[in-house]
Design a protein around this motif. Sequence first.
Motif, short mmCIF file in Angstrom:
data_model
loop_
_atom_site.label_atom_id
_atom_site.label_comp_id
_atom_site.label_asym_id
_atom_site.label_seq_id
_atom_site.Cartn_x
_atom_site.Cartn_y
_atom_site.Cartn_z
N HIS A 1 -15.45 24.59 5.48
CA HIS A 1 -15.03 23.32 6.08
C HIS A 1 -14.35 22.41 5.06
N SER A 2 -13.19 21.94 5.42
CA SER A 2 -12.41 21.05 4.55
C SER A 2 -11.82 19.95 5.40
N GLU A 3 -11.29 18.95 4.76
CA GLU A 3 -10.66 17.86 5.50
C GLU A 3 -9.30 17.53 4.91
N VAL A 4 -8.35 17.27 5.80
CA VAL A 4 -7.08 16.66 5.38
C VAL A 4 -7.29 15.16 5.49
N ARG A 5 -7.26 14.50 4.35
CA ARG A 5 -7.64 13.08 4.30
C ARG A 5 -6.48 12.19 3.87
N TRP A 6 -6.57 10.96 4.30
CA TRP A 6 -5.64 9.94 3.84
C TRP A 6 -6.10 9.38 2.49
N LEU A 7 -5.16 9.19 1.62
CA LEU A 7 -5.40 8.43 0.40
C LEU A 7 -4.61 7.14 0.51
N LYS A 8 -5.28 6.03 0.25
CA LYS A 8 -4.61 4.74 0.27
C LYS A 8 -4.59 4.22 -1.16
N ASN A 9 -3.41 4.04 -1.68
CA ASN A 9 -3.24 3.71 -3.10
C ASN A 9 -4.00 4.70 -3.99
N GLY A 10 -3.95 5.97 -3.58
CA GLY A 10 -4.52 7.05 -4.39
C GLY A 10 -6.01 7.26 -4.21
N ARG A 11 -6.66 6.47 -3.34
CA ARG A 11 -8.10 6.58 -3.19
C ARG A 11 -8.46 6.85 -1.72
N TYR A 12 -9.53 7.64 -1.55
CA TYR A 12 -10.00 7.95 -0.21
C TYR A 12 -10.99 6.92 0.26
N ASP A 13 -10.74 6.41 1.44
CA ASP A 13 -11.68 5.50 2.09
C ASP A 13 -11.72 5.91 3.57
N LYS A 14 -12.86 6.42 3.99
CA LYS A 14 -12.98 6.95 5.35
C LYS A 14 -12.56 5.92 6.40
N ASP A 15 -12.82 4.67 6.12
CA ASP A 15 -12.54 3.62 7.10
C ASP A 15 -11.23 2.88 6.84
N ALA A 16 -10.40 3.41 5.96
CA ALA A 16 -9.14 2.74 5.64
C ALA A 16 -8.28 2.61 6.89
N TYR B 1 0.83 -1.20 0.00
CA TYR B 1 0.00 0.00 0.00
C TYR B 1 0.86 1.26 0.00
N ARG B 2 0.31 2.29 -0.62
CA ARG B 2 0.93 3.61 -0.64
C ARG B 2 -0.03 4.58 0.03
N TYR B 3 0.52 5.42 0.88
CA TYR B 3 -0.31 6.35 1.63
C TYR B 3 0.14 7.78 1.37
N ALA B 4 -0.83 8.67 1.25
CA ALA B 4 -0.53 10.10 1.09
C ALA B 4 -1.70 10.89 1.63
N CYS B 5 -1.51 12.19 1.77
CA CYS B 5 -2.57 13.05 2.27
C CYS B 5 -3.05 13.99 1.16
#
Lengths: 172, 152
Positions: free
Chosen positions: B111-126, B94-98
Amino acid sequence: MFKDLGIYSAATLSDIPIDVIPSVSGSVLFTNPSIADSQPVEQVHLKRLEELLELSDGWDGYEAPRPNKQAISQGRAALDLLCAAGYPPTDILPSAEGGVGLVFRIDNRYADIEIFNDGEIIGLCAEDGSDPITWEITGPHSLAPALSKVCSFVRRPPRWDVSKGTITEPNI
Amino acid sequence: MSVDLPDGMYQRERSPNQTFDQEEPLYWRLTTESLRSLGHESGIAFRAPNFSVNRGKYSEPNWVLLPSYTDQGIVRLLVKDVPTKEISPPESRYRYACAVVHDPLPENYSHSEVRWLKNGRYDKDADIPRTVKKKVRQQLSQRAVVLKKPSA
């Protein structure tokens, strides 16, 4: 980036007066009597741990869980090791992820040991301008080496190698 | 104490805008405990993504204190401070980025969010490894600027 940290040589170590004292866990620590008298600092940190136990959920203004008793207890064990060796942390902080952190800051070097409420422990070493290094600390015998690692990183002498009575050079 | 919201905070008919300037500020609140952590440039008391911020294009800094957090302080990051370089732990596939995402609320358009991307995709429950999260929390703490200290 972290390979050449001025690791303490044998000559450097020979300049440091070393005593051997029992640790709280029954193992043996090497300590420097000239700097081991950290009782007042230890008291400050112990009081701080008690304070952290009084925090409420959401102490960061958002949703940070309060540190639980298990994390505080593990933090206390780590603090005992550090203070017995004369190397107390710079501060103790609540973790926004739930838990406590023992932090070390000297000039441009920073390190910490973060103890989570579920018992997991992670170490971190960072130098200004470079990417931090993190690692999992697993197993009952890995805490002391991890503390040695972070202390060494922030340029304090390595402390203990308890099993063989020798000082372990840091290997970051 | 609760105060009325400025008119500019309401979303009304406005849609999300996912275009961010790299120099755009992002704001959020901090307490005395969080301030103590930032004083050491420590990420310990720093929230890991996913976390909420107000984007500066549509928010004054002190709007993060509304309606009822006026005793708290204000922290700022710039969009360029959010680590977008992918992290791939050893032996992980897996690759992780924000990433920063504009996610308006009816009473807080910024309102905005700094989110994790796992393999380039956002999954709230990742499930993000703590070693990865910790690295990013530390990086963010080193780049955060305190604009206002908490008063309580």
